[in-house]
Design an enzyme around this catalytic site. Structure first.
Site, mmCIF file in Angstrom:
data_model
loop_
_atom_site.group_PDB
_atom_site.id
_atom_site.type_symbol
_atom_site.label_atom_id
_atom_site.label_comp_id
_atom_site.label_asym_id
_atom_site.label_seq_id
_atom_site.Cartn_x
_atom_site.Cartn_y
_atom_site.Cartn_z
ATOM 1 N N GLY A 1 0.840 -1.193 0.000
ATOM 2 C CA GLY A 1 0.000 0.000 0.000
ATOM 3 C C GLY A 1 0.869 1.235 0.000
ATOM 4 O O GLY A 1 2.068 1.157 0.308
ATOM 5 N N LYS B 1 -8.754 -9.751 -18.420
ATOM 6 C CA LYS B 1 -9.306 -10.102 -19.729
ATOM 7 C C LYS B 1 -9.042 -11.566 -20.117
ATOM 8 O O LYS B 1 -9.933 -12.263 -20.584
ATOM 9 C CB LYS B 1 -8.698 -9.174 -20.788
ATOM 10 C CG LYS B 1 -9.368 -9.225 -22.115
ATOM 11 C CD LYS B 1 -10.499 -8.249 -22.136
ATOM 12 C CE LYS B 1 -11.149 -8.086 -23.464
ATOM 13 N NZ LYS B 1 -12.222 -7.065 -23.354
ATOM 14 N N GLU C 1 4.498 -11.044 -6.437
ATOM 15 C CA GLU C 1 3.464 -11.160 -7.471
ATOM 16 C C GLU C 1 3.890 -10.621 -8.833
ATOM 17 O O GLU C 1 3.268 -10.918 -9.838
ATOM 18 C CB GLU C 1 2.184 -10.451 -7.006
ATOM 19 C CG GLU C 1 2.244 -8.926 -6.941
ATOM 20 C CD GLU C 1 2.871 -8.375 -5.654
ATOM 21 O OE1 GLU C 1 3.606 -9.121 -4.966
ATOM 22 O OE2 GLU C 1 2.646 -7.193 -5.343
ATOM 23 N N HIS D 1 8.073 -7.795 -3.779
ATOM 24 C CA HIS D 1 6.779 -8.137 -4.389
ATOM 25 C C HIS D 1 6.854 -9.478 -5.119
ATOM 26 O O HIS D 1 7.344 -9.541 -6.239
ATOM 27 C CB HIS D 1 6.361 -7.021 -5.354
ATOM 28 C CG HIS D 1 5.936 -5.795 -4.631
ATOM 29 N ND1 HIS D 1 4.653 -5.591 -4.181
ATOM 30 C CD2 HIS D 1 6.646 -4.717 -4.229
ATOM 31 C CE1 HIS D 1 4.589 -4.441 -3.552
ATOM 32 N NE2 HIS D 1 5.784 -3.884 -3.556
ATOM 33 N N CYS E 1 5.159 -6.329 1.566
ATOM 34 C CA CYS E 1 5.546 -4.920 1.594
ATOM 35 C C CYS E 1 4.883 -4.203 2.782
ATOM 36 O O CYS E 1 5.196 -4.504 3.925
ATOM 37 C CB CYS E 1 5.218 -4.281 0.241
ATOM 38 S SG CYS E 1 6.035 -2.713 -0.008
ATOM 39 N N TYR E 2 3.916 -3.316 2.529
ATOM 40 C CA TYR E 2 3.231 -2.648 3.644
ATOM 41 C C TYR E 2 2.651 -3.683 4.602
ATOM 42 O O TYR E 2 2.713 -3.539 5.825
ATOM 43 C CB TYR E 2 2.113 -1.752 3.107
ATOM 44 C CG TYR E 2 1.339 -1.013 4.190
ATOM 45 C CD1 TYR E 2 1.765 0.232 4.635
ATOM 46 C CD2 TYR E 2 0.197 -1.576 4.772
ATOM 47 C CE1 TYR E 2 1.077 0.902 5.642
ATOM 48 C CE2 TYR E 2 -0.494 -0.917 5.782
ATOM 49 C CZ TYR E 2 -0.056 0.326 6.200
ATOM 50 O OH TYR E 2 -0.726 0.979 7.189
ATOM 51 N N ASP F 1 -16.737 -9.295 -23.001
ATOM 52 C CA ASP F 1 -17.083 -9.128 -21.587
ATOM 53 C C ASP F 1 -18.582 -9.262 -21.339
ATOM 54 O O ASP F 1 -19.016 -10.015 -20.464
ATOM 55 C CB ASP F 1 -16.601 -7.775 -21.052
ATOM 56 C CG ASP F 1 -15.136 -7.533 -21.346
ATOM 57 O OD1 ASP F 1 -14.443 -8.525 -21.627
ATOM 58 O OD2 ASP F 1 -14.701 -6.378 -21.316
#
Ligand code: XMP
Length: 513
Positions: A54, A369, A171, A169, A81-82, A227
Site C-alpha cells: 500500500g 481479460k 506477485e 513483491h 511490503c506494507y 465481456d
C-alpha cells in the site's frame, strides 16, 4: 465451499495481481478491503490471508490497520511490503524510514532456511522492491529469513504462528522466484491443495447469482464484445429465462457484425435477446457532428435512452448485469486515466443503474481479460466470440474522422473487412492485438484506368499490446500490407490511397478519433 484465500487490500498497485497469481496456483482467491472485520471474514472460513502492499507508511499515526482479531485468528498470514511492515510493527519490531526509498531490482539473499518459505529458491535471486520504510530488527519468535544489500529484514517468519512477511513483491514477474514464494506459502505453510480452476469459479458464481437474485428479473446490455457476452452467459446459466438481454444496433458496427452476434447469442448460447434496430436514430443524431467528443456523448445518451425505453417494457426488473473487468475498476480509481473513465462510462452504460433504480451484478469484477476469455471457454462460448478484438462502444463513429454518414460507414466497413480478413488469414508472431481501418477526412488525387480520381485516404492501424494501455505498431510484413492496400483500392469504391499508422501509444492512442 472451496478453500479461499483473501487478500486484504491496503491500496496496493498490484492487489489484484496477487489474487490472480494465487488463482493461477490453483487456489481460489478474492480481494477485500483492508478494514474488513474478522467477523465478516470468519464466516467464509479463510484458508489463508495475504496482506497487500500500500502507498502509506506504517509509521504515521493514521496508518491503515486491519482488525487486530485477524492476527490472533490462527489463519496463516503472508504480509507483502506494507503488509509485512504492519505485521512487524504490531508484534513490536523496530522499523525505520530509509534515507532513500528502495525501488526496483535488488538481490535477495536467503539467510535462514528453517521455514519452508524459500524452499527451492537459490541463496541469491533477483526481487522487485518498492518501499520507503524498512524493518530493522524483530522480536522473539520472529526470524529474519532474507535480506538485500539495503534492506536488513527483507523477509520474516514465525513458524509456530504461521505468520510470514516479505518486503519484496512476489506477485510481479520481475521477482525471479515470486511464484515459488507464493506457492510455498500456499502449499507448505497453509497446506492448501491445487483444486481450483475456472470451472470452480463458474459453479461458485452461478450459485451466488442464483441466491442473490432469487425470483427477480435481470437485464443486460449486450454489445457483441467478449465481456458482456461472458457476463450474460454466466448469469443466464444461473437464472435462465429471468434474464433478458438487450442488443442495441446503433448502426456503427463492423461488416455483418450485428447479424453474427445476434445469431451466436440466440442460436448458440440460447440467450433471451431483444434486438433493437436504432440505426436511423443514431445516424440522424450524428448528422453534421465532427467533434469526436460530441460524437461519444451523443452516442452514450442515445444508447441509454434506447436501452431504458426497452427495459421499461419488461416488468419487475431489479438487477442490471455489467461486464466490468478488474482493469476497468482500477482505471476508474486512478484519477489520471480520464480516457479510461470515459471508456468505462460508455462501455458499461454508466449512470444507468442509479437512474433506473437497479442493483448491479458484476460477475467479472475480479478477473482480467484473459481470465474472462478462459471463463468464456468454460461456459462453452465459441472462439469467434471469446477471441474478439476489443471494439470501442461508440463503434465506427470514432474510426470515421469527420462526418458520419451512411456512405462513409459503408466505405469504412468494406475496407475494415479486408484488413481483418487478410490479417486473420496470415500467420504472424506475435499476432497483433487489434487491427482495423480508419476513414480519414483527407482526399487526394489518383489515377485509375485513364481517369483522374479524387478520393478518400484510408489508414490502417494494427498494434501489439497486452491490455490496450500501451501499444506498439505491428511490424506487418510488407507483402501483407501490399495485399491489403491493393485489395482496398481495387475493391472499395471511393478509396484511392492507403497509409499505415506507425505510431506507438503513447504518444498516440490506439483509436484515432
Ligand atoms: P485508446 O484509443 O484510448 O484505446 O488508446 C485503448 C483501447 O480501448 C478501446 N476503446 C474503447 N473501448 N469503449 C470501449 O469499450 C470506448 O469508448 C473505447 N475507446 C477506445 C480501443 O479500441 C483500444 O483497444
Amino acid at each position: 465451499m472451496p478453500e479461499t484465500v483473501f487478500v486484504l487490500d491496503f491500496g496496493a498497485q498490484y492487489g489484484q495481481l496477487i489474487a490472480r497469481r494465487i488463482r493461477e496456483l490453483g487456489v481460489y482467491c478474492e480481494i477485500v478491503p483492508y478494514d474488513t472485520p474478522w467477523n465478516t471474514l470468519s464466516v467464509r472460513s479463510p484458508a489463508a490471508l495475504v496482506l497487500s502492499g500500500g502507498p502509506e507508511s506504517t509509521l504515521v499515526d493514521d496508518a491503515p490497520e486491519m482488525d487486530p482479531a485477524i492476527a490472533d485468528s490462527g489463519v496463516p498470514i503472508l504480509g507483502i511490503c506494507y503488509g509485512m511492515q504492519l505485521v512487524a510493527r504490531d508484534v513490536g519490531a523496530e522499523l525505520v524510514k530509509l534515507d532513500h526509498a528502495e525501488y526496483g531490482p535488488a538481490t535477495l539473499v536467503v539467510v535462514n532456511r528453517e521455514t519452508p518459505l524459500f524452499d527451492g529458491i537459490p541463496d541469491e535471486s533477483r526481487v522487485w522492491m518498492s518501499h520507503g520504510d524498512s524493518v530493522e530488527s524483530l522480536p522473539d519468535g520472529y526470524a529474519a529469513l532474507a535480506s538485500t544489500p539495503r534492506c536488513h529484514v527483507a523477509a520474516m517468519g514465525n513458524i509456530k504462528k504461521k505468520i510470514y512477511g516479505v518486503q519484496f513483491h512476489p506477485e510481479v514477474v520481475h521477482t525471479q522466484y515470486g511464484r515459488t514464494v507464493l506457492d510455498n506459502f500456499l502449499r507448505e505453510v497453509a497446506a492448501l491443495g491445487r483444486e481450483w480452476k475456472m470451472e470452480s469459479f463458474l459453479e461458485r458464481s452461478v450459485e451466488e447469482i442464483r441466491t442473490r437474485v432469487g425470483g427477480d428479473k435481470v437485464i443486460c446490455a449486450l454489445s457483441g464484445g467478449v465481456d458482456s457476452a461472458v457476463a450474460a452467459t454466466l448469469v443466464a446459466r444461473a437464472i435462465g429465462e429471468q434474464l433478458t438481454c438487450i442488443f442495441v444496433d446503433h448502426g456503427l458496427l463492423r461488416k455483418r457484425e450485428a447479424e453474427e452476434v445476434l445469431a451466436a447469442f440466440r442460436e448458440l448460447l440460447h440467450l433471451n435477446v431483444i434486438a433493437v434496430d436504432a440505426r436511423e436514430r443514431f445516424l440522424h443524431k450524428l448528422r453534421g457532428v465532427e467533434d469526436p467528443e460530441r460524437k461519444r456523448i451523443i452516442i452514450g445518451h442515445e444508447f441509454i435512452d434506447v436501452f431504458e425505453h426497452e427495459a421499461a417494457k419488461i416488468r419487475g426488473v431489479k438487477y442490471l448485469v455489467q461486464g466490468t473487468l478488474y482493469p476497468d475498476v482500477i482505471e476508474s480509481k486512478t484519477p489520471q486515466s480520464k480516457a479510461g473513465q470515459k471508456i468505462k462510462s460508455h462501455h458499461n452504460v454508466g449512470g444507468l443503474p442509479e437512474q433506473m433504480g437497479l442493483a448491479l451484478i458484476e460477475p467479472l469484477r475480479a478477473l482480467f481479460k484473459d481470465e474472462v476469455r478462459e471463463l468464456g471457454r468454460a461456459l462453452g462460448l465459441p472462439e469467434n466470440i471469446v477471441n474478439r478484438q476489443p471494439f470501442p462502444g461508440p463503434g465506427l463513429a470514432v474510426r470515421i474522422i469527420g462526418d458520419v454518414t451512411q456512405e462513409r460507414l459503408e466505405i469504412l466497413r468494406d475496407a475494415d473487412a479486408i484488413v481483418r480478413e487478410e490479417i486473420d488469414g496470415a500467420t504472424l508472431d506475435p499476432h497483433p492485438w487489434q487491427y482495423f481501418a480508419v476513414l480519414t477526412p483527407v482526399k487526394s488525387v489518383g489515377v485509375m484506368g485513364d481517369g483522374r480520381t479524387y478520393a478518400n485516404l484510408v489508414a490502417i492501424r494494427a498494434i501489439t499490446s497486452e491490455d490496450g494501455m500501451t501499444a506498439d505498431w505491428a511490424r506487418l510484413p510488407h507483402e501483407l500490407l501490399g495485399r491489403i492496400s491493393s485489395r482496398i483500392v481495387n475493391e472499395v469504391q471511393g478509396v484511392n490511397r492507403i497509409a499505415y499508422d506507425v505510431t506507438t501509444k503513447p504518444p498516440a492512442t490506439v483509436e484515432w478519433e
